[in-house]
Scaffold this active site. Structure first.
Site, PDB file in Angstrom:
ATOM      1  CD  GLU A 153       7.275  56.933   1.718  1.00 41.04           C
ATOM      2  OE1 GLU A 153       8.257  56.390   1.206  1.00 41.04           O
ATOM      3  OE2 GLU A 153       6.174  56.744   0.802  1.00 41.04           O
ATOM      4  CD  GLU A 208       4.233  53.515  -6.764  1.00 43.32           C
ATOM      5  OE1 GLU A 208       4.915  54.132  -5.797  1.00 43.32           O
ATOM      6  OE2 GLU A 208       3.347  52.635  -6.273  1.00 43.32           O
ATOM      7  CB  CYS A 267       3.628  54.740  -2.337  1.00 46.02           C
ATOM      8  SG  CYS A 267       2.210  53.840  -3.253  1.00 46.02           S
ATOM      9  CD1 TRP A 298       7.568  45.989   3.544  1.00 48.88           C
ATOM     10  CD2 TRP A 298       5.589  47.112   4.338  1.00 48.88           C
ATOM     11  NE1 TRP A 298       7.815  47.248   4.059  1.00 48.88           N
ATOM     12  CE2 TRP A 298       6.888  47.771   4.592  1.00 48.88           C
ATOM     13  CE3 TRP A 298       4.351  47.439   4.519  1.00 48.88           C
ATOM     14  CZ2 TRP A 298       6.844  49.228   5.092  1.00 48.88           C
ATOM     15  CZ3 TRP A 298       4.449  48.817   5.441  1.00 48.88           C
ATOM     16  CH2 TRP A 298       5.495  49.359   5.332  1.00 48.88           C
ATOM     17  CE  LYS A 343      12.836  39.940  -1.989  1.00 48.54           C
ATOM     18  NZ  LYS A 343      12.431  40.343  -1.028  1.00 48.54           N
ATOM     19  CG  ASP A 401       1.928  37.937   5.621  1.00 51.91           C
ATOM     20  OD1 ASP A 401       3.015  37.713   6.539  1.00 51.91           O
ATOM     21  OD2 ASP A 401       2.045  37.387   4.515  1.00 51.91           O
ATOM     22  CB  SER A 454      12.450  52.538   0.477  1.00 46.99           C
ATOM     23  OG  SER A 454      13.403  51.688   0.107  1.00 46.99           O
TER      24      SER A 454
END
Ligand code: NDP
Length: 492
Positions: A385, A252, A286, A153, A177, A91, A231
Site C-alpha cells: 500500500e 479495518e 484504504c 487521518w 483517540k 488539517d 495500517s
C-alpha cells in the site's frame, strides 16, 4: 478550534500539561496546538466511560431516546458542515468539495444509526424456535460495554462517525483517540455531544500520539471492545493487545485493491473510474483501486486518454476552486510516497506520468498524480500500500489471468471490474477475494451497506446493521416451563 481533552463531559488539558503541534500540510506551518494525552488521561477517560456504562443512564434508556440524541448530533453536524469541512481541509489537506462530502456523510451516518437505535427497541429480543415446548429461548442483544476507538487521518471526522454513531446507538460508551495528524474535527464531537445532551462520560475524546495514548487505550482492562482503522502493523499490535484480555475487536486495515478493465468498455468511462479510484482524497484511501489491470485489446487507447486526463488534474490548496488533488496529510506521508515512487523506478516499472513534486508547490506536501505501467508483479510497489496518488498498471489477456492477478495479494479490502458484459462482470465479482466489490465503478460507499476486508485487510464489518452488531453482545435467555416434568436428581 478546540485544544483540550473531552473527558466525563468536561474539557481539560492533558494531566502532564503537554501539547503537540497541528500542521497545515499545504504549507507545513503550525497553525494550532492540542493536548498531548497520555496513559493518565486514558485512565481518566476509561474510568468515565466505565462509570457511564456501569451506572449511567445511556445503556439503560430506550433506543428511541438514544435515537433522539443521535439525531440531534447529526443535525448539529449538518448545521456546521461548512465550518467542519473547512477545518478538515486545513488539517488533512483534502479539496473542499470532498471535505463537504465527508461531513454530509458523517451527519447521515448519525441519522442512519439513530433509526437503528430506535429499531432496537423492537429488534433486541428474538424468540428462538425450538423442537420442544419444555423450554423457551430468547436471543437478547445488549451493548458490549466500553468501546475504545482508534481512527486514522484520511477521513478524520467520517471514520470517527463509523465507530461513534453505531457504538452510541447500541448503548455503548466510548473513548475516542484520533490520529495525531488530524485531531481537530474529532475534538468537535465533544461540543456536538454537549449540545445534543449526550450524558457525561458516554463519549470521551483523548488526543495524543499512538504509543502514548493509543496503546494504553488498547491495553486497558476497563475497555471491552476495540475498533480500529489504520495500517496493518498497528492493527496487528492492537490485536495482540486485545488478545491479553480477550477484548472483542474490529479492524479495518489497508488494501491494494485491483480494478479490472475489460476491452468492451467505453474508454472514457473507464478513464473516469480509474482516476476516481486512485486520485480522490490524494489516493489516501484504504480501498483505493491502486492496481489497474487492463485487457490488452483496449490498452493503447485507454492509456493515451488516461495520461491525457491525468495531466489535466488541477493540484493545489484544498480551498482553491477546481482543485482535485490537495497536499498529502503530512511531511512523513509525503516522504513515504516519494520514496515509494523512487522504489518503483528502481524496480523497473515504467513511469508514464507524474512522479515528483509539482512545480510551484514545493512549500506543501504535494505529489503529482503518478502512473506506473508494466509494473512487475514481484515489485514492492505492486504489492504494498503506497497510500498516495500513485497507480500501478498491467495488462492481461484472459478473464482467468485477470482474476488470478487481482487476487494475488495479501490484502482483500476492495476490488472492481468494468465490462459491458454484466454476466462476466458478476462472475468476476464473485471470484474476487475481497470484502467490497464494485461493478462498473470504484469507491462509491453507502452507510447502509457492509464495509470491511478479507485476508489482512481486517476483521469484521462496519456500516449498516453489521456496524451496529460490532457493538452488541448476544445473550441467550432460556426459561423452563415448570409444569413440564424434569426431576433429574430429585425424583419421586
Ligand atoms: P497507523 O495505523 O499507525 O495509525 C492509525 C491510528 O493508530 C492513529 O490514530 C495512530 O495514532 C494510532 N496508533 C499508532 N500506533 C499505535 C499503537 N501502538 N497503539 C494504538 N494506536 C496506535 O497509520 P499511520 O498514520 O502511521 O499511517 C501509516 C500507513 O498506514 C499509511 O501510509 C497507510 O498505508 C496506512 N493507513 C491506512 C489507513 C486505512 O484507512 N486503512 C488509514 C491510515 C493509514 P498516531 O496518528 O498518533 O500515530
Amino acid at each position: 478550534m478546540q485544544n483540550q481533552l473531552f473527558i466525563n463531559g468536561k474539557w481539560s488539558p492533558a494531566k502532564s500539561g503537554a501539547i503537540f503541534d497541528v500542521v497545515d500540510p499545504s504549507n507545513r506551518e503550525v497553525f494550532h496546538q492540542v493536548a498531548r494525552g497520555g496513559a493518565a488521561d486514558i485512565e481518566a477517560a476509561v474510568a468515565a466511560a466505565r462509570e457511564a456504562f456501569d451506572n449511567g443512564p445511556w445503556p439503560r434508556m430506550s433506543g428511541a431516546r438514544r435515537a433522539g440524541i443521535l439525531r440531534k448530533m447529526g443535525d448539529e453536524i449538518a448545521a456546521r458542515s461548512n465550518e467542519l469541512a473547512h477545518l478538515e481541509v486545513r488539517d488533512n489537506g483534502k479539496p473542499l468539495p470532498e471535505a463537504v462530502w465527508d461531513i454530509e456523510d458523517t451527519a447521515g451516518c448519525f441519522h442512519f444509526y439513530a433509526d437503528l437505535a430506535e429499531r432496537l427497541d423492537n429488534d433486541a429480543e428474538e424468540d428462538i424456535p425450538l423442537p420442544m415446548e419444555t423450554f423457551t429461548v430468547k436471543a437478547v442483544r445488549e451493548p458490549v460495554g466500553v468501546a475504545g476507538a482508534i481512527i486514522p487521518w484520511n477521513f478524520p471526522m467520517l471514520m470517527a462517525a463509523w465507530k461513534v454513531a453505531p457504538a452510541l446507538a447500541a448503548g455503548c460508551t466510548m473513548v475516542l483517540k484520533p490520529s495525531e495528524l488530524t485531531p481537530l474535527t474529532a475534538l468537535e464531537y465533544g461540543s456536538i455531544a454537549e449540545k445534543a445532551g449526550l450524558p457525561a462520560g458516554v463519549l470521551n475524546i483523548v488526543t495524543g500520539y499512538g504509543p502514548e495514548a493509543g496503546q494504553p487505550l488498547t491495553e486497558h482492562p476497563g475497555v471491552d471492545k476495540l475498533a480500529f482503522t489504520g495500517s496493518v502493523p498497528t492493527g496487528s499490535k492492537i490485536m495482540q493487545a486485545a488478545a491479553r484480555d480477550i477484548k472483542t475487536i474490529s479492524l479495518e486495515l489497508g488494501g491494494k485493491s485491483p480494478l479490472v478493465v475489460f476491452g468492451d468498455v467505453e474508454v472514457d468511462e473507464a478513464v473516469e473510474w480509474i482516476l476516481f479510484g486512485i486520485f480522490w482524497n490524494q489516493g489516501e484511501v484504504c480501498s483505493a483501486t491502486s492496481r489497474v489491470l487492463i485487457e490488452e485489446s483496449i490498452y493503447p487507447r485507454l492509456m493515451e486518454r488516461l495520461v491525457e486526463e491525468t495531466r489535466k488534474i488541477k493540484i493545489g490548496h484544498g480551498l482553491e476552486e477546481g482543485v482535485l488533488l490537495g497536499p498529502l496529510v503530512s511531511q512523513g506521508q509525503h516522504e513515504k510516497v516519494l520514496a515509494a515512487i523512487e522504489r518503483g523506478k528502481a524496480e523497473g516499472a515504467t513511469l508514464v506520468t507524474g512522479g515528483g513534486v509539482p512545480a510551484g508547490l514545493e512549500q506543501g506536501c504535494y505529489v503529482e498524480p503518478t502512473i506506473f505501467a508494466e509494473v512487475p508483479t514481484e515489485s514492492w510497489i505492486w504489492k504494498e500500500e503506497i497510500f498516495g496518488p500513485v497507480v500501478c498498471i498491467r495488462t492481461f489477456q484472459s478473464e482467468e489471468e485477470a482474476v488470478r492477478l487481482a487476487n494475488d495479494t495479501r490484502f482483500g479490502l476492495g476490488a472492481a471490474v468494468m465490462s459491458n458484459d454484466l454476466e462476466r462482470a458478476n462472475r468476476v465479482a464473485r471470484a474476487f477475494r475481497a470484502g467490497i466489490v464494485w461493478i462498473n465503478c470504484s469507491q462509491p460507499t453507502f452507510t447502509e451497506a457492509p464495509w470491511g476486508g478479507y485476508k489482512q485487510s481486517g476483521i469484521g464489518r462496519e456500516l449498516g446493521e453489521w456496524g451496529l452488531n460490532n457493538y452488541l453482545e448476544t445473550k441467550q435467555i432460556t426459561t423452563y416451563d415448570r409444569s413440564a416434568p424434569w426431576g433429574w436428581y430429585l425424583r419421586e
